[in-house]
Scaffold this motif. Structure first.
Motif, mmCIF file in Angstrom:
data_model
loop_
_atom_site.group_PDB
_atom_site.id
_atom_site.type_symbol
_atom_site.label_atom_id
_atom_site.label_comp_id
_atom_site.label_asym_id
_atom_site.label_seq_id
_atom_site.Cartn_x
_atom_site.Cartn_y
_atom_site.Cartn_z
ATOM 1 N N ALA A 246 -1.834 1.909 0.896
ATOM 2 C CA ALA A 246 -1.051 3.139 0.944
ATOM 3 C C ALA A 246 0.280 2.872 1.632
ATOM 4 C CB ALA A 246 -1.811 4.243 1.683
ATOM 5 N N ARG A 247 1.291 3.660 1.255
ATOM 6 C CA ARG A 247 2.614 3.560 1.869
ATOM 7 C C ARG A 247 2.716 4.534 3.050
ATOM 8 N NH1 ARG A 247 7.287 1.417 0.138
ATOM 9 N NH2 ARG A 247 6.409 1.094 -1.944
ATOM 10 N N LEU A 248 3.296 4.077 4.143
ATOM 11 C CA LEU A 248 3.501 4.921 5.305
ATOM 12 C C LEU A 248 4.670 5.869 5.056
ATOM 13 C CD1 LEU A 248 1.738 2.581 6.428
ATOM 14 C CD2 LEU A 248 3.007 2.788 8.563
ATOM 15 N N ASP A 249 4.566 7.121 5.535
ATOM 16 C CA ASP A 249 5.640 8.085 5.325
ATOM 17 C C ASP A 249 6.711 7.931 6.399
ATOM 18 O OD1 ASP A 249 4.715 9.339 7.640
ATOM 19 O OD2 ASP A 249 3.766 10.992 6.584
ATOM 20 N N GLU A 250 7.644 8.901 6.442
ATOM 21 C CA GLU A 250 8.784 8.793 7.360
ATOM 22 C C GLU A 250 8.379 8.887 8.822
ATOM 23 O OE1 GLU A 250 8.107 13.064 6.299
ATOM 24 O OE2 GLU A 250 8.312 11.186 5.182
ATOM 25 N N LEU B 196 -7.276 -4.834 8.502
ATOM 26 C CA LEU B 196 -6.093 -4.025 8.255
ATOM 27 C C LEU B 196 -4.842 -4.879 8.413
ATOM 28 C CD1 LEU B 196 -8.359 -1.928 9.500
ATOM 29 C CD2 LEU B 196 -6.433 -0.359 9.338
ATOM 30 N N ASP B 197 -4.027 -4.912 7.353
ATOM 31 C CA ASP B 197 -2.770 -5.659 7.338
ATOM 32 C C ASP B 197 -1.625 -4.712 7.023
ATOM 33 O OD1 ASP B 197 -4.439 -7.796 7.688
ATOM 34 O OD2 ASP B 197 -4.057 -8.714 5.731
ATOM 35 N N MET C 193 9.417 5.023 20.784
ATOM 36 C CA MET C 193 8.774 4.400 19.631
ATOM 37 C C MET C 193 9.507 4.767 18.357
ATOM 38 S SD MET C 193 4.651 4.555 20.160
ATOM 39 C CE MET C 193 4.587 6.340 19.963
ATOM 40 N N GLU C 194 9.282 3.980 17.308
ATOM 41 C CA GLU C 194 9.769 4.312 15.976
ATOM 42 C C GLU C 194 8.668 4.025 14.957
ATOM 43 O OE1 GLU C 194 12.839 2.041 14.101
ATOM 44 O OE2 GLU C 194 12.440 0.254 15.311
ATOM 45 N N PRO C 195 8.569 4.845 13.925
ATOM 46 C CA PRO C 195 7.530 4.636 12.910
ATOM 47 C C PRO C 195 7.898 3.505 11.967
ATOM 48 C CG PRO C 195 8.892 6.492 12.303
ATOM 49 C CD PRO C 195 9.376 6.043 13.652
ATOM 50 N N LEU C 196 6.899 2.908 11.339
ATOM 51 C CA LEU C 196 7.133 1.888 10.320
ATOM 52 C C LEU C 196 7.313 2.591 8.967
ATOM 53 C CD1 LEU C 196 6.145 0.031 12.615
ATOM 54 C CD2 LEU C 196 5.088 -1.394 10.861
ATOM 55 N N VAL C 197 8.509 3.053 8.730
ATOM 56 C CA VAL C 197 8.801 3.846 7.537
ATOM 57 C C VAL C 197 8.697 2.978 6.284
ATOM 58 C CG1 VAL C 197 10.506 5.302 6.389
ATOM 59 C CG2 VAL C 197 10.301 5.333 8.885
ATOM 60 N N ASN C 198 7.939 3.477 5.297
ATOM 61 C CA ASN C 198 7.827 2.860 3.972
ATOM 62 C C ASN C 198 7.134 1.494 3.963
ATOM 63 O OD1 ASN C 198 9.034 4.992 2.564
ATOM 64 N ND2 ASN C 198 11.086 4.192 2.923
ATOM 65 N N ALA C 199 6.575 1.073 5.097
ATOM 66 C CA ALA C 199 5.748 -0.141 5.063
ATOM 67 C C ALA C 199 4.439 0.185 4.343
ATOM 68 C CB ALA C 199 5.479 -0.632 6.482
ATOM 69 N N ARG C 200 3.720 -0.837 3.932
ATOM 70 C CA ARG C 200 2.458 -0.633 3.215
ATOM 71 C C ARG C 200 1.292 -1.138 4.066
ATOM 72 N NH1 ARG C 200 3.453 1.208 -1.705
ATOM 73 N NH2 ARG C 200 1.243 1.129 -2.193
ATOM 74 N N LEU C 201 0.280 -0.270 4.195
ATOM 75 C CA LEU C 201 -0.936 -0.631 4.919
ATOM 76 C C LEU C 201 -2.004 -1.013 3.908
ATOM 77 C CD1 LEU C 201 -2.447 -0.746 7.665
ATOM 78 C CD2 LEU C 201 -3.197 1.601 7.183
ATOM 79 N N ARG C 202 -2.668 -2.141 4.140
ATOM 80 C CA ARG C 202 -3.713 -2.627 3.246
ATOM 81 C C ARG C 202 -5.013 -2.784 4.016
ATOM 82 N NH1 ARG C 202 0.332 -7.213 0.811
ATOM 83 N NH2 ARG C 202 1.443 -5.860 -0.693
#
Length: 288
Positions: free
Chosen positions: A68-72, A92-93, A18-27
């Motif tokens: 909020a912005r997702l971290d690394e 949640l988007d 897996m890989e994280p969604l770095v710097n994406a924004r969750l609303r």
């Protein structure tokens, strides 16, 4: 009363990576009373995200509750104040601006609906706390990465016979069409690696941002180094084999190497052969 929603958003690159969604924004949005039938807190994680148009995003702007912005690592913390306990679902988007390997971050912005859920709130002091996690399926992540013209290749480097993962090796991936370097990666303590590159590493525009998934990827082959010493080099014709030709944006490629096998390249002489040649010359001089 304060509400705190914590969690993680990641994407599958393969069945076990897996890989994280770095710097994406969750609303998070307040509900509008209309919920898709498939949205279920227990099963939503198995569905891919649904892409939203700009008009759809604009239409729900007045219902935005928190962002909020997702971290690394893909983690997030969302807080907001509310007078009553939530018992209804929340929307949640996710908003993605660019991929980590893209040098130019002024790229395409895409929005996706993840799910409509009812958080399991637990009171902790003066606030309610809940957790939420979402994993984007590999098929959906392939499509999203294709839209951004980016690739991520994961795998393990092993010895051919012992099957042991090889640590501290440097991999170089090349485009067989022009033998241009696409990207580099290093193996970890288990011999695993992740290699990333974008369409900028390709001389021809094989994929343009926003084009459909049917666009072809590069045909690739590898070279493997220990420090600065080349220990394994694939024949460029390997790139024509299944799994190497037109690689998908999310691919798994495992590499098995035989360090005793060397190919002569650009005057390169393996260390043991070089030492043997020097010793031979010294012996010849003594005899003479």
């Amino acid at each position: 009363m304060c509400y705190l929603l914590i969690g993680n958003i990641s994407a599958l690159m393969s069945d076990d990576c897996m890989e994280p969604l770095v710097n994406a924004r969750l609303r998070v949005y307040l509900p509008d009373g209309q919920y898709p039938k498939r949205n279920n807190p227990k099963t939503d994680i198995f569905y891919g995200p649904g892409q939203l148009t700009k008009a759809q995003v604009d239409a729900k702007r007045d219902r935005l509750l928190a962002e909020a912005r997702l971290d690394e690592r893909g983690n997030f913390r969302l807080t907001w104040e509310q007078l009553h306990l939530f018992t209804e679902p929340l929307e949640l988007d996710i908003c993605i601006h660019h991929m980590p390997e893209q040098a130019d971050i002024r790229g395409l912005e895409t929005n996706y609906h993840l799910s409509t859920v009812i958080p399991q709130w637990t009171r902790s002091g003066q606030r309610y706390v809940a957790a939420y996690a979402y994993i984007i399926p590999v098929e959906s992540w392939n499509q999203i990465r294709a839209n951004y013209g980016t690739w991520v290749i994961a795998g393990t480097v092993r010895r051919l016979h012992t099957r042991e993962g090889q640590t501290q090796l440097r991999l170089e991936a090349y485009n067989a069409g022009n033998h241009r370097l696409l990207g580099c990666a290093r193996t970890d303590e288990q011999g695993r690696y992740q290699l990333r590159f974008s369409k900028k590493e390709l001389t021809s525009s094989l994929m343009l941002v926003g084009e459909p998934r049917e666009q072809l990827g590069p045909d690739i082959y590898f070279k493997v180094y220990r420090d600065k010493q080349l220990i394994w080099e694939e024949d460029p014709r390997t790139a024509m084999m299944p799994g190497r030709k037109s690689v998908a944006p999310c691919s798994t490629i495992n590499i098995n190497i035989r360090e005793s096998t060397f190919r002569k390249i650009s005057g390169y002489v393996p260390g043991w052969l070089s030492n043997w040649a020097v010793a031979g010359r010294k012996s010849s001089l003594v005899d003479h």
